[in-house]
Design a protein around this motif. Sequence first.
Motif, mmCIF file in Angstrom:
data_model
loop_
_atom_site.group_PDB
_atom_site.id
_atom_site.type_symbol
_atom_site.label_atom_id
_atom_site.label_comp_id
_atom_site.label_asym_id
_atom_site.label_seq_id
_atom_site.Cartn_x
_atom_site.Cartn_y
_atom_site.Cartn_z
ATOM 1 N N VAL A 1 0.835 -1.202 0.000
ATOM 2 C CA VAL A 1 0.000 0.000 0.000
ATOM 3 C C VAL A 1 0.872 1.256 0.000
ATOM 4 O O VAL A 1 0.634 2.186 -0.767
ATOM 5 N N ASN B 1 -6.212 -8.104 0.543
ATOM 6 C CA ASN B 1 -6.298 -6.877 1.336
ATOM 7 C C ASN B 1 -6.952 -5.755 0.509
ATOM 8 O O ASN B 1 -6.446 -5.369 -0.543
ATOM 9 N N CYS B 2 -8.057 -5.234 1.008
ATOM 10 C CA CYS B 2 -8.821 -4.247 0.244
ATOM 11 C C CYS B 2 -8.015 -2.975 -0.015
ATOM 12 O O CYS B 2 -8.195 -2.313 -1.037
ATOM 13 N N ALA B 3 -7.120 -2.640 0.907
ATOM 14 C CA ALA B 3 -6.327 -1.429 0.718
ATOM 15 C C ALA B 3 -5.372 -1.606 -0.459
ATOM 16 O O ALA B 3 -5.161 -0.674 -1.236
ATOM 17 N N LEU C 1 -7.533 -1.277 -3.675
ATOM 18 C CA LEU C 1 -7.931 0.098 -4.019
ATOM 19 C C LEU C 1 -6.734 0.935 -4.465
ATOM 20 O O LEU C 1 -6.835 1.732 -5.398
ATOM 21 N N SER C 2 -5.601 0.749 -3.811
ATOM 22 C CA SER C 2 -4.427 1.519 -4.225
ATOM 23 C C SER C 2 -3.969 1.096 -5.614
ATOM 24 O O SER C 2 -3.500 1.924 -6.389
#
Lengths: 897, 438
Positions: free
Chosen positions: A221, A253-255, A258-259
């Motif tokens: 991230v 991992n959603c982060a 999205l990144s």
Amino acid sequence: MSRNDSKYFSTTKKGEIPELKEELNSQYKDKRKDAVKKVIAAMTVGKDVSSLFTDVVNCMQTENLELKKLVYLYLINYAKSQPDLAILAVNTFVKDSQDPNPLIRALAVRTMGCIRVDKITEYLCDPLQRCLKDDDPYVRKTAAICVAKLYDINAELVEDRGFLDSLKDLISDNNPMVVANAVAALAEIQDNSSRPIFELTSTTLTKLLTALNECTEWGQVFILDALSRYKAADAREAENIVERVTPRLQHANCAVVLSSVKMILQQMELITSTDVVRNLCKKMAPPLVTLLSAEPEIQYVALRNINLIVQRRPTILAHEIKVFFCKYNDPIYVKMEKLEIMIKLASDRNIDQVLLEFKEYATEVDVDFVRKAVRAIGRCAIKLERAAERCISVLLELIKIKVNYVVQEAIIVIKDIFRRYPNTYESIIATLCENLDTLDEPEAKASMIWIIGEYAERIDNADELLESFLENFPEEPAQVQLQLLTATVKLFLKKPTEGPQQMIQVVLNNATAETDNPDLRDRAYIYWRLLSTDPEAAKDVVLAEKPVITDDSNQLDPSLLDELLVNIATLSSVYHKPPDAFVTRTHSLAQKTEDGDYPEGDEIGYSESHANPANGAASPPSSSYSVPASVAPASPPPSALVPDLLGDLMGMDDSVVPLDQTATPAGPALPIVLPASTGQGLQISAQLTRQDGQIFYSMLFENSTQVPLDGFMIQFNKNTFGLAAAGPLQVPQLQPGTSTRTLLPMVLFQNMSQGPPNSLLQVAVKNNQQPMWYFNDKFSFHVLFTEDGKMERSTFLETWRSLPDSNEVSKDFPDIVVGGVDVTLDLLAASNVFFIAKRKNANQDVFYFSAKIPRGTPLLVELTTVVGNPGVKCAIKTPSPEMSAFFFEAIETLLRS
Amino acid sequence: MPVAASAIYFLNLRGDVLINRLYRDDVGGNMVDAFRTHIMQTKELGTCPVRQIGGCSFFYMRISNVYIVIVVSNNANVACAFKFVVEAVALFRSYFGGAFDEDAIRNNFVLIYELLDEIMDFGYPQNLSPEILKLYITQEGVRSPFSSKPSDRPVPNATLQVTGAVGWRREGLVYKKNEVFLDIVESVNLLMSSKGSVLRCDVTGKILMKCFLSGMPDLKLGLNDKIGLEKEAQLKSRPAKSGKSIELDDVTFHQCVNLTRFNSEKTVSFVPPDGEFELMKYRITEGVNLPFKVLPTIKELGRSRIEVNVKVKSVFGAKMFALGVVVKIPVPKQTAKTNFTVTSGRAKYNASIDSLVWKIRKFPGQTESTLSAEVELISTTTEKKSWTRPPIQMEFQVPMFTASGLRVRFLKVWEKSGYNTVEWVRYITKAGSYEIRC
């Protein structure tokens, strides 16, 4: 497997602190450790145990890692309240930073960085230098973050000691976690610095993309977020980057997901090949959909972001509308966001399905959700022309359920549908009219009245329907009154029979004589004039064809959308606001905020160097408001449209002040408010000024007509501050080719207008030879500052602290330069803005001022600037924050002069 | 900025601070008061998980009886923050042995402080793998007061493993018997209209793994997914087998899976963490085999009587059976009396959720079961609003059945010592949100 630490929370009968002191100095290790745990427990529940500082620090030199960590935790919390005693810990820290155990070395550096005491900071440098070059990657990754901590405390020190270079070296470290933390630290330092520190070159890019494959999810991230600033040179490079990033879309991992999406969207802007773009869109859809099976809070973040993404790339999720259908048990915030996205994705292909869903939602329990669902149907009707008819039939079905708020919401959207498709669906008006008596919300009432007025000729009993609303005219809210007024006029123009004629009399009387609302009054006067002078002109104006409205469901401005897309996954993308709209303070200011736990911080706050009035305040001095760049001037009164019809509009008012015959000496140049070209040869210049504690309207009349002018009178319309003439206007007979000056004394709070505040003065001037002249004068707010605005420092601080943060507003003036401090202070003092204190913050100067406007409302002002350089930040705190916009205008005027 | 938090608070339902940690200096120590007065004590609670108050933003989540609140003052990465909270709670659970609630926090506050210090530095999340952290944060749950060795014995390799490329597995593990357990757990989500048409239907599945393997093994997993099979066929240059293959809409993997390799070769290869973990998640929307069909008829007879008839059909293989089947049929709030007959299982009226709850312990495949009920309502004069019918909800578990048809084709374990491994595979399908509108 559960411990029982809760025993440490229990208190004993004996005084707690002395007992703990005794135990901390016990000769037994275990007893000391238990005592430290009790201290930490007390700290956790908010008791002040700072008086045990020395005793706790004495326990620091221990071989027991658990105990050491507890002591360190205590230090982080209390070192700032005991800066002198904190020095005692330095030796142990330095020693620990050379311990053979890497865990202890890292712990020492990590903790030292959290202790924000200047004296300690200096001792931190050498250990940090060593740790940045440590053999153990765990120590290096901790040291990398510590550089960011140190930069936050003392940026100069970091630059002087060359830590930035060491940090940049870590980007090439062989351990991916060290790389990730170094990137995070550098990105943050860059964020807070105006100089280029962390520049992304293509070599760094390659290194980071390699590290991306190996580091932890969080490290990915950090790297992706830092890289999203990278501008690829051409489409080929962009494609290469994207190729390296796309595998990350599969991460759990959603982060990370999205990144990656953020990064891919950025690079896609450069990619020209439509095939590649289509392919990427296809790849991004599934991971985005998968985010919707995460925890509801994460779903919410994902949905807010998806809302942005589909605005830029509608194709990504065009076929996935079903996944946005609401589940019965979704939390309300998830349902609302899903609805918003469903509207965006609705198309001719899926509208039938979508409508079935909306209809289902419209029968659910939650009122807000139901309303939004009904509105959604309307928005789809406006967006999709071919589906409009189906949407309307669903709305009609819903109206038949007769649930009060559903009916009202439906009527509101149907009004919009009429605006979008004129002369298409009017057949349903009859159904709407059946529900008149259930309407009790202003917006629904106003919409229904608008419909009746607009289609008066098609509704047989339009006059009866309107009449039923007219009975309560004086009690109705403004928006309903305005619609009633217009609808009645429309009705009269369409059916000029006796009934409507009487109605219009009633309405016009009500709207002119018995209301305080200037909008309503002005509109009524215009209609009155129009109707009595030229009914045909009235028809042209009132019954003019309206422009067709368009769909607003893609409402974000493209440039704003661009900015938000760069900020995917961050708060900015959730609020749909650019970061500077809610991040109000730079970190250098915020760091001065004292922790609320330390009331003694208050005592030292008032020296020149340390005069932040927010010390020890209830919460950090940050504000939640963003100020619009300029205050929109009040819309000109409707009279401007048809001036010749209005004749003696203001003459109806019998309180016009007669003019007398004295002249005043010449003074400085005044801005022209009525040019000679408009005034048929009469030119008026005027400005509101303040002299000796009194407000005057300074005026200059120039007569270039062929005749002498006399009998001057003046009248001010209602305004925010209730400014009005205190006496008669004293202007002698004005011969052709001559001019005269006058100072008209003014009073405040005479004739106050309601509604949103503005600094506009609407003036009417009359003489015996010419028609009445109207002009608008935008006055500068500083003339209202009173001479008694000076505050004692203590009063200033108290006032500042007593005001809630929500009353603080700030604004930047990027191009204003404060040259000389003394000159500026004198200038401001001359306008009754009084200097209170000044302090230095890094290279910036922070000034505090006070001012007061009539009725004793104080204005507390903070100006931050670098003397001699452009850029002034002005923050203001006042009990009436709605005035702040005027203040900013005023301060801008003063600083520019 | 990837910063996730300036401060983190753990509050109980009354708003008392159980434990907190300030990571950065840009938010005051008393920001939690703002949270209490502006969110907890108002109707705002639960309406939006991200809120701005003054210059600070608050993100919060409720887990059992604890509110976890993150405070920031800059443009923080919200996705990162929420994920951090989720992972941190999983970590705490793993340390406390399952429970995470107010008592668990109070009983372990020293440990939590220590973990909070380790898993986040200056607002940047660090390594949160329980496996690795347990190496050097060793406050074992219950330690006998007579324990001879203190816990501060340095662990030689710990630091290298925290930061290592295989940050989730420690070296030197030895098992007598090398075993791998694979659980394929699928949740079927269904939204069906009252007329029986499928509005939305998908399967979210996960593969849970329990590894007891020595050394540093490399694993490779083969599934009957279309893309994987095609790729394999292509590599071996022979036509794909005609057996049943399924199309995965999306897959996400545990961080141990080599994503770059998955992207290029479509194989799932990884070095697993020790013990239990979630290897992958997937989603399927095409070709879902629904295990149950539900046919409801609900008739409102006048204003005080409702006739309910629900038929449930099992459509999986006759040799299989479903366990713990529960059908919740909503009835109006003003229900006074219910009478019902069921062909199997038991039903009762549960007033607290306004539903008829029909439970069938064991439901064989290819059978059907019916509930018919008569509901009498208290006739009220004021209630003009019609009854908004919430959907029928269903719970079940079907062992040895996958709604997606997913199968594990192989699991290869390779380790340099060349030991033999025993692999166990189980399948189970559960109801996710299985809703039928009526």
